[in-house]
Design a protein around this motif. Structure first.
Motif: not given
Length: 257
Positions: A61-63, A66, A71, A81, A83
């Protein structure tokens, strides 16, 4: 290892490095061509149940891409997960190695070494030009402070007029953009698909550079070709508009797709 990626850039990075490792990706994951992993919704509205059913060892994921609530739901479902946070080119290289080597247990890929070398070999940039960089219209949104794309442009001799704005993607009225005193307007083709006939007309008298949004905003294998491609796009007139337009991704900071 089974990996689900909720970030188009990271999906491409994993797929190119270890074909077959990805078991789930978002609807916006378009590269590499022929990606066959299961689709699990969008970056802003992933299907948590569908992701859990894929039994991934890791979810990427990415801040920025997403939502924290999604999350948190994935973690509550017992999923691991990872991030990422990427706001500069140096961070991109660091995070890509963390994802691929630490997260996925892979060797550092050759394409990542080539990307680092390509950016390190950039010639001295020309005298800086000031630019506004829209990423959306209706309403107009532009690059503000602390963005990955802004860092890439700075390395190419383009100074973002709104680099000191308190917001990362501020909404700026068109009249204010026109009066910002920029030398150039840079128009990427994502998240909004600006083209030669959709964007430049809003800035009469201001040179417009249309750039491939993947080279400007994606952190992955495209980084190796990005310096040359972006330098060329910033030098040449805008190309003719395409007859067909792919789907438009949601703008930064939106909560739904």
């Amino acid at each position: 290892m089974r990996v689900v990626s909720l970030v188009p850039s990271l999906s491409e990075a994993v797929a190119v490095t270890a074909p077959g490792m990805l078991v789930g990706v978002t609807d916006w994951c378009t590269h590499p061509a022929g990606l066959t992993a299961a689709r699990v919704g969008g970056t802003k509205n992933p299907d948590v149940a569908a992701i859990a059913a894929l039994r991934p060892d890791l979810v990427l994921a990415n801040e920025e891409e997403n939502r924290p609530a999604d999350l948190a739901a994935l973690r509550a479902a017992g999923l691991d997960v990872m991030t990422t946070g990427i706001r500069t080119l140096d961070q991109a290289f660091q995070e890509l190695r963390r994802v691929l080597v630490t997260g996925c247990g892979l060797a550092g890929p050759r394409w990542l070494d080539e990307a680092e070398a390509a950016w390190a070999a950039l010639p001295q940039p020309p005298p800086p030009r000031s630019a506004i960089v829209p990423v959306w219209r209706r309403p107009w949104m532009v690059l503000g402070r602390d963005t990955f794309a802004g860092d890439l442009l700075a390395r190419l001799g383009v100074r973002n007029v709104y680099a000191d704005h308190p917001e990362r993607y501020p909404r700026i009225p068109l009249d204010e953009l026109r009066g910002a005193g920029a030398d150039l307007v840079v128009l990427p083709d994502e998240p909004y698909r600006f083209t030669a006939d959709d964007g430049p007309e809003a800035f009469p008298g201001l040179p417009a550079a249309l750039v491939d949004g993947r080279f400007l905003t994606w952190y992955g294998p495209s980084l190796a070709a990005a310096p040359a491609a972006l330098r060329a796009a910033l030098r040449r007139p805008a190309p003719a508009a395409s007859a067909q337009r792919p789907p438009t991704r949601p703008p930064p900071g939106t909560r739904t797709e």
